[in-house]
Design a protein around this motif. Structure first.
Motif, PDB file in Angstrom:
ATOM      1  N   MET A   1      12.366   5.461  27.551  1.00 17.52           N
ATOM      2  CA  MET A   1      13.740   5.003  27.708  1.00 17.52           C
ATOM      3  C   MET A   1      13.689   3.493  27.936  1.00 17.52           C
ATOM      4  N   PRO A   2      14.506   2.708  27.410  1.00 18.74           N
ATOM      5  CA  PRO A   2      15.787   3.008  26.792  1.00 18.74           C
ATOM      6  C   PRO A   2      15.641   3.283  25.295  1.00 18.74           C
ATOM      7  N   HIS A   3      16.642   3.933  24.781  1.00 17.49           N
ATOM      8  CA  HIS A   3      16.728   4.165  23.353  1.00 17.49           C
ATOM      9  C   HIS A   3      18.050   3.582  22.866  1.00 17.49           C
ATOM     10  N   LEU A   4      17.979   2.831  21.812  1.00 14.96           N
ATOM     11  CA  LEU A   4      19.170   2.312  21.144  1.00 14.96           C
ATOM     12  C   LEU A   4      19.261   3.031  19.809  1.00 14.96           C
ATOM     13  N   VAL A   5      20.320   3.802  19.625  1.00 16.17           N
ATOM     14  CA  VAL A   5      20.533   4.546  18.388  1.00 16.17           C
ATOM     15  C   VAL A   5      21.692   3.906  17.645  1.00 16.17           C
ATOM     16  N   ILE A   6      21.454   3.622  16.390  1.00 16.62           N
ATOM     17  CA  ILE A   6      22.449   2.979  15.543  1.00 16.62           C
ATOM     18  C   ILE A   6      22.867   3.957  14.455  1.00 16.62           C
ATOM     19  N   LEU A   7      24.158   4.187  14.358  1.00 14.00           N
ATOM     20  CA  LEU A   7      24.742   4.940  13.245  1.00 14.00           C
ATOM     21  C   LEU A   7      25.544   3.945  12.433  1.00 14.00           C
ATOM     22  N   TYR A   8      25.392   3.994  11.116  1.00 13.42           N
ATOM     23  CA  TYR A   8      26.100   3.012  10.297  1.00 13.42           C
ATOM     24  C   TYR A   8      26.495   3.607   8.953  1.00 13.42           C
ATOM     25  N   THR A   9      27.495   2.991   8.335  1.00 12.24           N
ATOM     26  CA  THR A   9      27.912   3.439   7.015  1.00 12.24           C
ATOM     27  C   THR A   9      26.846   3.008   5.993  1.00 12.24           C
ATOM     28  N   PRO A  10      26.496   3.914   5.078  1.00 18.26           N
ATOM     29  CA  PRO A  10      25.396   3.615   4.151  1.00 18.26           C
ATOM     30  C   PRO A  10      25.689   2.488   3.172  1.00 18.26           C
ATOM     31  N   ASN A  11      26.942   2.035   3.093  1.00 19.82           N
ATOM     32  CA  ASN A  11      27.223   0.897   2.221  1.00 19.82           C
ATOM     33  C   ASN A  11      26.611  -0.394   2.767  1.00 19.82           C
ATOM     34  N   LEU A  12      26.049  -0.345   3.958  1.00 25.30           N
ATOM     35  CA  LEU A  12      25.311  -1.504   4.482  1.00 25.30           C
ATOM     36  C   LEU A  12      23.852  -1.514   4.006  1.00 25.30           C
ATOM     37  N   ASP A  13      23.414  -0.420   3.374  1.00 32.81           N
ATOM     38  CA  ASP A  13      22.058  -0.344   2.820  1.00 32.81           C
ATOM     39  C   ASP A  13      22.043  -0.885   1.392  1.00 32.81           C
ATOM     40  N   GLN A  14      22.419  -2.118   1.264  1.00 30.24           N
ATOM     41  CA  GLN A  14      22.382  -2.797  -0.021  1.00 30.24           C
ATOM     42  C   GLN A  14      21.944  -4.238   0.227  1.00 30.24           C
ATOM     43  N   PRO A  15      21.612  -4.970  -0.816  1.00 34.08           N
ATOM     44  CA  PRO A  15      21.188  -6.362  -0.615  1.00 34.08           C
ATOM     45  C   PRO A  15      22.253  -7.177   0.131  1.00 34.08           C
TER      46      PRO A  15
END
Length: 148
Positions: A1-15
């Motif tokens: 601990m600590p854990h930082l978990v990030i959830l994001y929209t997959p449209n950010l997985d682009q150049p």
């Protein structure tokens, strides 16, 4: 601990030139930011071997009005969102909570500056502290940072 978990929209997985972001670099920057935080006695707040940052794209998502307001404002309809949640054990002061939050906020604002200026994107940074009802740790990682 600590854990930082990030959830994001997959449209950010682009150049980056298409409005995306290097999530691996973001994870490293956020982990480094967490490790840089000091408490009131100038001690490192989080143990190096226990600090983790994980990012996951959401397979399915819906945001706001679907893009109509973004189009009307000339910002485009490709909305994006990032949710960051830090989970830490109890016992740290309110001042430390604030320092952690500000360090993460500063890192995120810097890393997302171009995206925030160019597209509709929402970012949330949240810190939760809680009492564990069960807490087992099995690690060969911690000893690397706690020499005998």
């Amino acid at each position: 601990m600590p854990h930082l978990v990030i959830l994001y929209t997959p449209n950010l997985d682009q150049p980056t030139d298409l409005g995306g972001l290097d999530m691996t670099a973001l994870c490293r920057a956020l982990c480094d930011a967490m490790l840089s935080v000091r408490d009131e006695s100038n001690r490192q707040v989080f143990p190096t071997g226990g600090t983790r940052v994980l990012a996951y794209p959401a397979s399915h998502f819906a945001l706001a009005d679907g893009g109509a307001a973004g189009e009307a404002a000339g910002k485009g309809s490709d909305y994006a969102f990032v949710y960051m949640n830090v989970r830490m054990a109890t016992g740290r002061s309110a001042s430390v909570h604030q320092r952690v939050g500000e360090a993460l906020k500063s890192c995120v604002q810097s890393r997302f500056a171009e995206q925030l200026a160019a597209r509709p994107i929402g970012i949330t940074v949240q810190i939760d502290e809680g009492h564990e009802v069960f807490d087992a740790k099995i690690s060969s990682l911690h000893p690397l940072f706690n020499p005998a």
